[in-house]
Motif scaffolding. Structure first.
Motif: not given
Length: 251
Positions: A135, A139, A143, A153, A155
């Protein structure tokens, strides 16, 4: 007959579970991030264990499925504590832990904490350190900035509605990373990994296998396999893998 009920998490949140009685080493299923205990792999294992008289436990982490709490309040530490509470309160003796995706990470953490209770591990596209490596590291800057600024955030997901990735999830995950050094697990480990998995690349499975101290580690790479590994072929492979472990265990 499968028992259904709830168990209080360490913070009091009701955790839903389903349990089958039986004899010999049991099987515990730990689901993935934003999944629940009614998915195809959990249902397959329930049928598989019932036919063999093998004890079986499945549960929903807080904020997942039928359990209480909010998903966005969850972290790796909290969900591991949920699974640990279920393992200790709802099972007896040695267990085979089957962890899917995030559940594979949690299974590893449980094996480190309770080596006497975890006889073997089966990881289905196991995803240790996914909050950091799969992740945060991937990102884009915008983000990352949104997560740091807003605390979350949403996703997009190929499996349903967008879901929140929180700053707490990322920061707590860093306290539970495993792949930066040796993983002191001596139990047998089986890893089932699709080579077409868009979420957890097959190289991640090899990295995990290399980090484990156990001398009994086998990786099965499924050609064309996706992240879920829930086709009839994949489920049969899961059953065969567990059957071999149970026979090796003398059951």
């Amino acid at each position: 007959m499968e028992e259904t009920g709830t168990l209080p998490a360490p913070d009091g949140t009701p955790l839903a579970f389903r349990r089958l009685p039986g004899s010999g080493p049991g099987v515990v299923f730990l689901g993935g991030f934003h999944s629940d205990m009614t998915g195809s792999k959990a249902e397959y294992l329930a049928t598989w264990c019932a036919a063999r008289g093998t004890p079986f436990l499945r549960m929903d982490y807080s904020g997942h499925g039928a359990s209480g709490g909010r998903f966005e309040d969850g972290t790796i530490g909290r969900w591991t504590a949920d699974a640990e509470a279920a393992l200790l309160a709802l099972t007896d003796g040695p267990q085979m832990i089957v962890g899917s995706s995030m559940g594979g990470w949690i299974a590893l953490l449980l094996a480190l904490r309770h080596p006497a209770r975890v006889r073997a591990l089966v990881g289905i596209a196991p995803a240790p350190d996914f909050t950091e490596d799969l992740m945060w590291a991937q990102f884009p800057p915008a983000v990352r900035e949104a997560i740091l600024r807003d605390g979350a955030w949403r996703r997009p997901s190929d499996y349903g509605e967008p879901y929140p990735i929180t700053r707490a999830l990322i920061e707590d995950g860093r306290a539970h990373l495993l792949l930066g050094g040796r993983i002191g697990i001596q139990a047998p480990v089986r890893i089932l990994q699709g080579d077409a998995d868009p979420d957890v690349p097959w190289q991640h499975a090899l990295r995990l296998a290399a980090a484990l101290d156990s001398a009994d580690v086998r990786v099965t790479l499924v050609k064309g396999g996706d992240h879920r590994l829930s086709t009839p072929r994949d489920l049969s492979l899961l059953g065969d893998t567990l059957a071999a472990l149970l026979r090796e265990d003398g059951a």
